[in-house]
Write a protein that holds these residues in place. Structure first.
Motif, mmCIF file in Angstrom:
data_model
loop_
_atom_site.group_PDB
_atom_site.id
_atom_site.type_symbol
_atom_site.label_atom_id
_atom_site.label_comp_id
_atom_site.label_asym_id
_atom_site.label_seq_id
_atom_site.Cartn_x
_atom_site.Cartn_y
_atom_site.Cartn_z
ATOM 1 N N LYS A 1 0.828 -1.214 0.000
ATOM 2 C CA LYS A 1 0.000 0.000 0.000
ATOM 3 C C LYS A 1 0.860 1.261 0.000
ATOM 4 O O LYS A 1 0.670 2.169 -0.834
ATOM 5 N N LYS A 2 1.819 1.336 0.904
ATOM 6 C CA LYS A 2 2.653 2.536 0.990
ATOM 7 C C LYS A 2 3.505 2.703 -0.269
ATOM 8 O O LYS A 2 3.665 3.820 -0.771
ATOM 9 N N GLU B 1 1.435 4.169 -3.040
ATOM 10 C CA GLU B 1 1.042 5.563 -2.828
ATOM 11 C C GLU B 1 2.217 6.538 -2.838
ATOM 12 O O GLU B 1 2.053 7.707 -3.194
ATOM 13 N N THR B 2 3.409 6.052 -2.455
ATOM 14 C CA THR B 2 4.545 6.973 -2.305
ATOM 15 C C THR B 2 5.779 6.604 -3.111
ATOM 16 O O THR B 2 6.678 7.426 -3.289
ATOM 17 N N GLY C 1 -5.787 1.419 -6.309
ATOM 18 C CA GLY C 1 -5.574 1.692 -4.898
ATOM 19 C C GLY C 1 -5.518 0.419 -4.081
ATOM 20 O O GLY C 1 -5.867 -0.671 -4.553
#
Length: 453
Positions: free
Chosen positions: A213-214, A217-218, A250
């Protein structure tokens, strides 16, 4: 006559089933792609065949060879089916967090199973990634599958699973939700569906302790996020080549407890007996409910069978030990109800300290009530005994009455748990429960902590 030439021809064309009660709060049509209908009872059967066929075609896998793979169990099962039909040997390297059922099933279909520790770095020589590679180097005429970076994995889902879902929904699918492990399913299905309709949203389900997830997103691979977790089949501490983050809209993360609880809910509320990642997917789906509209068609993939988790998520004792069982603990009797039939271990005032120590070791307990002919007159605790031993090495041969502490407080079965908890102090580590039939049971701090939800 209508029959398959062998079991491999039955892979695929799994049903799409409408979910009802468990997704009642979602304002959309939710359909489950139930992959347990594959002969190996999981979605991994699809890519197992594809990876082996592609390796045969380009010469990586030769006749009579040995297939070696690191697996959470399901890929191993798919590979085992193909190995049996095609005449290969199979070695499966599996982490020790996987269910015993998975290991037993792999052995039942002829695989050699090598178990490795979970709580080590991927680069550690004991990790199942490292052990798989080493075995491939040491074993003559072998082929290391490497499902994480083997692109035949996602290609299988691009060629099979994606087209099936598109056809079954008549092209009306708007969202695809699936747990992400190797990344083959989400990337293969996602690529096919987005080629058909770029507006289809692809959502990945991740777990706490995983980096997906991280990173999505980053762009940061944060090693601080990596820690051991219970949920099986999803999440990773590496970035497999099969995970195409550009296709994923996502991620949402689901806790171990929620994944386990919702795995059981699916069986009880939808009569679909599926595995741990399905529970994570349903909880993730509920966390994403604001993304869905009434006319949407949401497809969630159920990865494998609940039969592989009978000793874990579907076992009350296993769930209770981890604080996952949703029980209403309100009274003393609720805390002890699952072991109320066990005998209370006691020691008498005139017995030696060594006898108490022996009982603590034998029964793996830390506190023992002390009795005489009049009833409970004291208590001994392992910490107190240790202190006494430090002060006097001959204490083991002294009578219990010389080292015992105050008796444990006694409560009734119906005593509220809040009242029981207040009886635990620095000087007191246990409470006795009067069962009302002349017998007593013990509650320790461990029991109280275990009842906290």
């Amino acid at each position: 006559m209508d029959f398959s030439k062998n079991i491999l021809e039955t892979i695929g064309n799994t049903p799409l089933v409408k979910l009802n009660k468990i997704v009642a709060e979602i304002d959309a049509l939710v359909l489950a792609k139930v992959e347990t209908f594959n002969p190996g009872n999981s979605v991994k059967d699809r890519m197992a065949v594809k990876m082996i066929e592609d390796a045969e075609a380009d010469g990586r896998l030769k006749p009579g060879g040995t297939i070696i793979e690191g697996t959470s169990g399901n890929t191993g099962m798919g590979l085992a089916l193909v190995a049996i039909i095609k005449g290969y040997k199979l070695i499966c390297v599996i982490s020790d967090k996987q269910s015993k059922e998975k290991m037993d099933i792999l052995r039942a279909v002829g695989a050699k199973v090598v178990v490795c520790p979970t709580d080590v770095e991927p680069t550690d020589p004991r990790s199942y990634y490292s052990v798989s590679k080493r075995l491939a180097e040491e074993t003559p005429n072998s082929w290391y599958v490497n499902q994480y970076d083997n692109m035949s994995n996602s290609l299988a889902h691009y060629e099979q699973t994606g087209p099936e879902i598109w056809k079954q929904t008549d092209g009306k699918i708007t969202h695809f939700v699936v747990g992400v492990g190797t990344g083959g399913t989400i990337s293969g299905v996602g690529k096919f569906l987005k080629e058909k309709n770029p507006n289809i949203k692809i959502w990945g389900i991740d777990t706490y302790g995983s980096v997906f997830k991280k990173y999505h997103e980053t762009g940061i691979f944060d090693e601080n996020e990596i820690y051991s977790y219970i949920t099986e089949g999803i999440g990773e501490d590496i970035l497999p080549k099969n995970v195409d983050f550009s296709l994923i809209d996502g991620f949402t993360k689901v806790t171990d407890k929620d994944a386990a609880v919702y795995t059981r809910k699916i069986a009880l509320e939808e009569a679909i007996f599926v595995g741990n990642s399905a529970g994570a997917c349903i909880k993730g789906l509920l966390q994403l409910k604001e993304h869905f509209k009434p006319d949407d068609v949401v497809v969630v993939l159920f990865h494998d069978s609940g039969s592989r988790y009978v000793g874990k998520m579907f076992n009350d004792d296993w769930m209770r030990e981890r604080g996952f069982l949703e029980e209403n603990i309100t009274k003393a009797e609720d805390v002890i109800k699952d072991h109320i039939d066990k005998q209370l271990i006691v020691v008498r005032t005139e017995e030696l300290v060594s006898h108490a120590i022996e009982r603590m070791r034998k029964y793996k307990i830390s506190q023992i009530p002390v009795v005489d002919i009049n009833g409970f007159v004291g208590s001994v605790d392992e910490t107190d005994l240790f202190r006494s031993y430090v002060a006097d090495k001959n204490v083991a041969e002294k009578p219990i009455k010389e080292v015992m502490g105050k008796p444990f407080p006694i409560v009734k079965l119906g005593t509220p748990i809040e009242e029981v908890s207040r009886l635990f102090t620095k000087e007191n580590d246990a409470v006795l429960v009067d069962l009302g039939n002349g017998n007593h049971h013990i509650i320790t701090k461990y029991d109280i902590i275990g009842s906290i939800k």
